[in-house]
Write a protein that holds these residues in place. Sequence first.
Motif, short mmCIF file in Angstrom:
data_model
loop_
_atom_site.label_atom_id
_atom_site.label_comp_id
_atom_site.label_asym_id
_atom_site.label_seq_id
_atom_site.Cartn_x
_atom_site.Cartn_y
_atom_site.Cartn_z
N ASP A 95 9.25 -14.67 40.73
CA ASP A 95 10.07 -12.97 41.32
C ASP A 95 8.88 -12.48 41.55
N PHE A 96 9.12 -11.78 42.36
CA PHE A 96 8.32 -10.66 43.06
C PHE A 96 7.79 -9.83 42.29
N GLU A 97 9.13 -8.96 41.85
CA GLU A 97 8.82 -8.10 41.18
C GLU A 97 8.63 -8.24 39.29
N THR B 283 6.00 -13.30 48.08
CA THR B 283 6.90 -13.09 49.34
C THR B 283 7.33 -11.73 48.13
N ASP B 284 8.45 -11.01 48.93
CA ASP B 284 9.00 -9.92 48.36
C ASP B 284 10.34 -10.56 49.07
N MET B 285 11.94 -10.49 48.03
CA MET B 285 13.08 -10.66 49.06
C MET B 285 13.72 -9.91 47.99
N ASN B 286 14.70 -9.46 49.53
CA ASN B 286 15.47 -8.09 49.05
C ASN B 286 16.62 -8.76 48.78
N ASP B 287 16.79 -8.85 46.85
CA ASP B 287 17.50 -9.37 45.84
C ASP B 287 18.11 -7.92 45.64
N ASP C 267 18.66 1.55 45.95
CA ASP C 267 17.40 -0.33 46.61
C ASP C 267 17.63 -0.53 44.87
N GLN C 268 16.94 -0.85 44.03
CA GLN C 268 16.35 -1.50 43.25
C GLN C 268 14.83 -2.01 43.29
N ASP C 269 14.72 -2.74 44.69
CA ASP C 269 13.13 -2.60 45.13
C ASP C 269 12.36 -2.71 45.05
N PRO C 270 11.12 -2.93 45.10
CA PRO C 270 10.00 -2.16 44.95
C PRO C 270 9.63 -0.91 45.53
N PRO C 271 9.70 0.45 45.32
CA PRO C 271 9.65 1.15 46.39
C PRO C 271 8.19 1.49 47.70
N GLY C 272 9.25 1.79 48.77
CA GLY C 272 7.27 1.52 49.72
C GLY C 272 7.63 -0.21 50.61
N THR C 273 8.41 -1.21 49.59
CA THR C 273 8.66 -2.32 50.26
C THR C 273 9.66 -3.11 51.45
N ALA D 34 12.01 -4.40 51.65
CA ALA D 34 13.53 -4.85 51.35
C ALA D 34 13.84 -3.28 50.22
N SER D 35 13.16 -2.00 50.27
CA SER D 35 14.07 -1.31 48.82
C SER D 35 14.57 -0.28 50.03
N PHE D 36 13.64 -0.38 51.82
CA PHE D 36 14.95 0.38 52.55
C PHE D 36 15.95 0.42 52.96
N VAL D 37 17.15 1.86 52.41
CA VAL D 37 18.32 1.61 52.66
C VAL D 37 18.56 2.32 54.08
N ARG D 38 19.63 0.98 54.73
CA ARG D 38 20.21 1.86 56.21
C ARG D 38 21.69 1.55 55.80
#
Length: 163
Positions: free
Chosen positions: A39-41, A77-81, A112-118, A120-124
């Motif tokens: 797990d990336f995180e 790689t980081d997944m949007n999990d 979003d709890q994915d790592p900030p700046g990635t 996957a953390s960007f909310v739309r």
Amino acid sequence: AVDADLFSNITYRIKTESARQLFSLNRITGELALLQTLDFESLAAMGVEASFTFQVEAVVQGGVMPPGQATVTVHITDMNDFSPIFSKDLYKGLVAPNAVKGTVITTVFAEDQDPPGTPASFVRYRVDMEKSLYSGDIFDVETETGRVITKVNLSEEPSVTFK
């Protein structure tokens, strides 16, 4: 691996001991597989780099030649999990019944709890047109800011409620 000798029987193995704890290598096909979830995180929280580099060997059975060697690098790689979580269950806004197109009514916010700046953390944001078909024709939400705006010039009766 390829061996120029006729009728050679190649087998594969992971040479780097520490990599054998995380990866398996099919002795016949050379297919590399994970032995556990990476797990990336979790790796980032432990201060572990999200890539692994190790040595593999191709050995000719019964041969006298030294094994062939290759370096394998696996990048995690980081997944949007994680799903975004809104800061409120309900947002309310007021707008004049004759508001013009583009009037801001309220702003919604989710994290979003994915790592900030990635990525996957960007909310739309978007309007759920299946649940809000009529209101979605009149109101919109800006993709990046979460601002809820009017899509058209309003001509509504006062005190009309939209969801």
